[in-house]
Motif scaffolding. Structure first.
Motif, PDB file in Angstrom:
ATOM      1  N   SER A  51       0.857  -1.193   0.000  1.00 44.77           N
ATOM      2  CA  SER A  51       0.000   0.000   0.000  1.00 44.77           C
ATOM      3  C   SER A  51       0.886   1.234   0.000  1.00 44.77           C
ATOM      4  CB  SER A  51      -0.936   0.011   1.209  1.00 44.77           C
ATOM      5  OG  SER A  51      -0.198   0.169   2.412  1.00 44.77           O
ATOM      6  N   ALA A  52       0.302   2.350  -0.425  1.00 44.76           N
ATOM      7  CA  ALA A  52       1.046   3.609  -0.498  1.00 44.76           C
ATOM      8  C   ALA A  52       0.267   4.706   0.210  1.00 44.76           C
ATOM      9  CB  ALA A  52       1.284   4.002  -1.959  1.00 44.76           C
ATOM     10  N   TRP A  53       0.982   5.519   0.968  1.00 48.62           N
ATOM     11  CA  TRP A  53       0.425   6.726   1.560  1.00 48.62           C
ATOM     12  C   TRP A  53       0.852   7.901   0.694  1.00 48.62           C
ATOM     13  CZ3 TRP A  53       2.035   5.788   7.374  1.00 48.62           C
ATOM     14  CH2 TRP A  53       1.279   4.714   7.879  1.00 48.62           C
ATOM     15  N   ASN A  58       4.389   9.601   0.608  1.00 48.53           N
ATOM     16  CA  ASN A  58       4.829   9.635   2.004  1.00 48.53           C
ATOM     17  C   ASN A  58       5.395   8.311   2.492  1.00 48.53           C
ATOM     18  OD1 ASN A  58       3.888  12.292   2.124  1.00 48.53           O
ATOM     19  ND2 ASN A  58       1.857  11.658   2.794  1.00 48.53           N
ATOM     20  N   GLU A  59       4.861   7.205   2.010  1.00 47.64           N
ATOM     21  CA  GLU A  59       5.342   5.905   2.500  1.00 47.64           C
ATOM     22  C   GLU A  59       4.852   4.791   1.601  1.00 47.64           C
ATOM     23  OE1 GLU A  59       7.750   4.137   4.154  1.00 47.64           O
ATOM     24  OE2 GLU A  59       7.283   5.448   5.859  1.00 47.64           O
ATOM     25  N   ILE A  60       5.684   3.735   1.490  1.00 48.36           N
ATOM     26  CA  ILE A  60       5.278   2.480   0.853  1.00 48.36           C
ATOM     27  C   ILE A  60       5.358   1.399   1.923  1.00 48.36           C
ATOM     28  CG2 ILE A  60       5.952   0.669  -0.775  1.00 48.36           C
ATOM     29  CD1 ILE A  60       4.702   2.880  -2.258  1.00 48.36           C
ATOM     30  N   LEU A  61       4.293   0.625   2.068  1.00 51.40           N
ATOM     31  CA  LEU A  61       4.255  -0.447   3.065  1.00 51.40           C
ATOM     32  C   LEU A  61       4.065  -1.782   2.355  1.00 51.40           C
ATOM     33  CD1 LEU A  61       1.849   1.228   5.665  1.00 51.40           C
ATOM     34  CD2 LEU A  61       4.358   1.196   5.706  1.00 51.40           C
ATOM     35  N   VAL A  62       5.039  -2.680   2.508  1.00 46.27           N
ATOM     36  CA  VAL A  62       4.909  -4.040   1.997  1.00 46.27           C
ATOM     37  C   VAL A  62       4.228  -4.865   3.076  1.00 46.27           C
ATOM     38  CG1 VAL A  62       6.129  -6.100   1.220  1.00 46.27           C
ATOM     39  CG2 VAL A  62       6.926  -3.834   0.507  1.00 46.27           C
ATOM     40  N   ARG A  63       2.976  -5.204   2.850  1.00 42.47           N
ATOM     41  CA  ARG A  63       2.176  -5.867   3.883  1.00 42.47           C
ATOM     42  C   ARG A  63       2.315  -7.382   3.860  1.00 42.47           C
ATOM     43  NH1 ARG A  63      -1.190  -2.299   6.222  1.00 42.47           N
ATOM     44  NH2 ARG A  63      -1.390  -0.257   5.235  1.00 42.47           N
ATOM     45  N   ALA A  91      14.306  -3.711   3.488  1.00 44.16           N
ATOM     46  CA  ALA A  91      15.115  -3.116   2.415  1.00 44.16           C
ATOM     47  C   ALA A  91      14.307  -2.996   1.130  1.00 44.16           C
ATOM     48  CB  ALA A  91      16.370  -3.965   2.185  1.00 44.16           C
ATOM     49  N   ILE A  92      13.520  -4.015   0.823  1.00 43.88           N
ATOM     50  CA  ILE A  92      12.680  -3.988  -0.380  1.00 43.88           C
ATOM     51  C   ILE A  92      11.666  -2.852  -0.288  1.00 43.88           C
ATOM     52  CG2 ILE A  92      10.894  -5.260  -1.623  1.00 43.88           C
ATOM     53  CD1 ILE A  92      12.438  -7.817  -0.734  1.00 43.88           C
ATOM     54  N   GLN A  93      11.050  -2.720   0.867  1.00 40.43           N
ATOM     55  CA  GLN A  93      10.064  -1.663   1.086  1.00 40.43           C
ATOM     56  C   GLN A  93      10.680  -0.292   0.861  1.00 40.43           C
ATOM     57  OE1 GLN A  93       7.072  -2.013   4.405  1.00 40.43           O
ATOM     58  NE2 GLN A  93       8.274  -0.353   5.268  1.00 40.43           N
ATOM     59  N   GLU A  94      11.872  -0.081   1.402  1.00 38.30           N
ATOM     60  CA  GLU A  94      12.537   1.219   1.264  1.00 38.30           C
ATOM     61  C   GLU A  94      12.935   1.490  -0.186  1.00 38.30           C
ATOM     62  OE1 GLU A  94      13.997   4.885   2.337  1.00 38.30           O
ATOM     63  OE2 GLU A  94      12.766   3.488   3.499  1.00 38.30           O
ATOM     64  N   GLU A  95      13.402   0.468  -0.872  1.00 36.84           N
ATOM     65  CA  GLU A  95      13.824   0.654  -2.268  1.00 36.84           C
ATOM     66  C   GLU A  95      12.630   0.949  -3.175  1.00 36.84           C
ATOM     67  OE1 GLU A  95      16.458  -2.364  -3.781  1.00 36.84           O
ATOM     68  OE2 GLU A  95      17.468  -2.542  -1.838  1.00 36.84           O
ATOM     69  N   ILE A  96      11.510   0.251  -2.960  1.00 36.56           N
ATOM     70  CA  ILE A  96      10.305   0.534  -3.753  1.00 36.56           C
ATOM     71  C   ILE A  96       9.854   1.971  -3.512  1.00 36.56           C
ATOM     72  CG2 ILE A  96       7.875  -0.054  -4.096  1.00 36.56           C
ATOM     73  CD1 ILE A  96       8.569  -2.942  -3.421  1.00 36.56           C
ATOM     74  N   PHE A  97       9.912   2.397  -2.252  1.00 34.27           N
ATOM     75  CA  PHE A  97       9.521   3.770  -1.922  1.00 34.27           C
ATOM     76  C   PHE A  97      10.398   4.788  -2.656  1.00 34.27           C
ATOM     77  CE2 PHE A  97      10.474   7.458   0.845  1.00 34.27           C
ATOM     78  CZ  PHE A  97       9.241   8.070   0.813  1.00 34.27           C
ATOM     79  N   GLU A  98      11.708   4.587  -2.606  1.00 41.29           N
ATOM     80  CA  GLU A  98      12.629   5.548  -3.223  1.00 41.29           C
ATOM     81  C   GLU A  98      12.438   5.607  -4.736  1.00 41.29           C
ATOM     82  OE1 GLU A  98      14.469   7.721  -1.807  1.00 41.29           O
ATOM     83  OE2 GLU A  98      14.147   7.052   0.249  1.00 41.29           O
ATOM     84  N   GLU A  99      12.285   4.445  -5.363  1.00 42.84           N
ATOM     85  CA  GLU A  99      12.134   4.436  -6.827  1.00 42.84           C
ATOM     86  C   GLU A  99      10.792   5.040  -7.252  1.00 42.84           C
ATOM     87  OE1 GLU A  99      13.153   1.130  -9.134  1.00 42.84           O
ATOM     88  OE2 GLU A  99      14.968   0.624  -8.003  1.00 42.84           O
ATOM     89  N   THR A 100       9.749   4.760  -6.492  1.00 37.71           N
ATOM     90  CA  THR A 100       8.437   5.338  -6.822  1.00 37.71           C
ATOM     91  C   THR A 100       8.442   6.844  -6.596  1.00 37.71           C
ATOM     92  OG1 THR A 100       7.383   3.272  -6.114  1.00 37.71           O
ATOM     93  CG2 THR A 100       5.968   5.189  -6.374  1.00 37.71           C
TER      94      THR A 100
END
Length: 271
Positions: free
Chosen positions: A94-96, A168-173, A147-156
């Motif tokens: 999910s994304a904020w 604001n945030e990407i959450l890998v649930r 790490a995956i969550q942070e990388e997806i957030f940065e690239e998006t």
């Protein structure tokens, strides 16, 4: 008297038109929202001034106001992506996000009201495929989720930041692996844990053996020092001291001085 109705009808028409005009010329922006003004005869979408804020606004009836939610929102996305070795992984994320307030006019003009489906979700899917493709299923299952969550957030964020969207945030649930792969990873993890426990027991036994060895060596050294320090004169002195202490005892006894094989006193008691 007959002229009054004729005069009253135009007035009534004017009042009705005024009410319609006013109703069409007002717009109320709700809490957490902002409005983008579209001028029909004035160049279209207004992009060079801030959007309409919360509250009551007077707007020409031939213009339009498009209302956007500018609070933080959340969108959910389920994806199927491939790991580094080509296995299919199901990712639940999910994304904020929220639109950039000062660029709301540009967002409306270039992306439209459906900007989440047009821009945000495709970007998240693309970033997720790119990032997950760098990792093995074992890494995805165990240690690399943060790490995956942070990388997806940065690239998006790198992409949508130029599309008038604030991420604001990407959450890998959840990360779902194929059942066979999941079972194999869990079996491997159990084996690794058992191996670690075995190594721990061996190390504990080794340290205990080392401790016992050091303890025995210490006792042997102490006994050697004690034996070397117990000369004949010392032993005789200790015997005399013991005899004197026993002589003070109320129990009946017989002390024979010098009767031992080494000249030490012998103590004979009736008990």
């Amino acid at each position: 008297m007959e002229k009054l109705p004729k005069i009253g009808l135009p007035i009534l028409i004017i009042i009705v038109l005024t009410i319609v005009f006013v109703s069409k010329s007002t717009k109320t922006i709700g809490s957490g929202e902002a409005g983008v003004l579209y001028k029909t005869f004035g160049g279209g979408v207004v992009t060079d001034s801030p959007p309409l804020g919360e509250g009551f606004h007077l707007v020409a009836p031939w213009n339009k106001v498009y209302v956007y939610e500018v609070r933080q929102q959340e969108v959910f996305e389920k994806m199927q992506v491939l790991s580094s070795n080509g296995l299919e992984i199901k990712l639940d994320a999910s994304a904020w996000f929220q639109p950039n307030y000062d660029q709301l006019g540009l967002l409306h003009q270039q992306k439209g009201e459906n900007y989440v489906a047009r821009v945000l979700l495709p970007t998240i899917r693309s970033a997720a495929r790119s990032v997950v493709g760098r990792y093995t299923p074992e890494q995805l299952y165990s240690s690399k989720r943060d790490a995956i969550q942070e990388e997806i957030f940065e690239e998006t964020k790198k992409i949508v930041g130029n599309q008038f969207i604030q991420l604001n945030e990407i959450l890998v649930r959840d990360v779902t692996l194929p059942p066979t792969i999941k079972e194999a990873i869990e079996r491997k993890l159990r084996q690794e844990q058992e191996a670690l426990e075995y190594e721990f027991r061996l190390e504990k036994a080794r340290k205990e053996a080392e401790r016992q060895k050091i303890d025995a060596e210490g006792k042997a050294t102490a006994n050697k020092i004690l034996n070397e320090s117990l000369t004949e004169k010392v032993l005789k002195e200790k015997g005399i001291q013991a005899t004197l202490e026993l002589a003070k005892s109320p129990n009946a006894k017989v002390v024979v001085v010098g009767s031992g094989s080494d000249g030490m006193p012998l103590i004979l008691g009736n008990q």
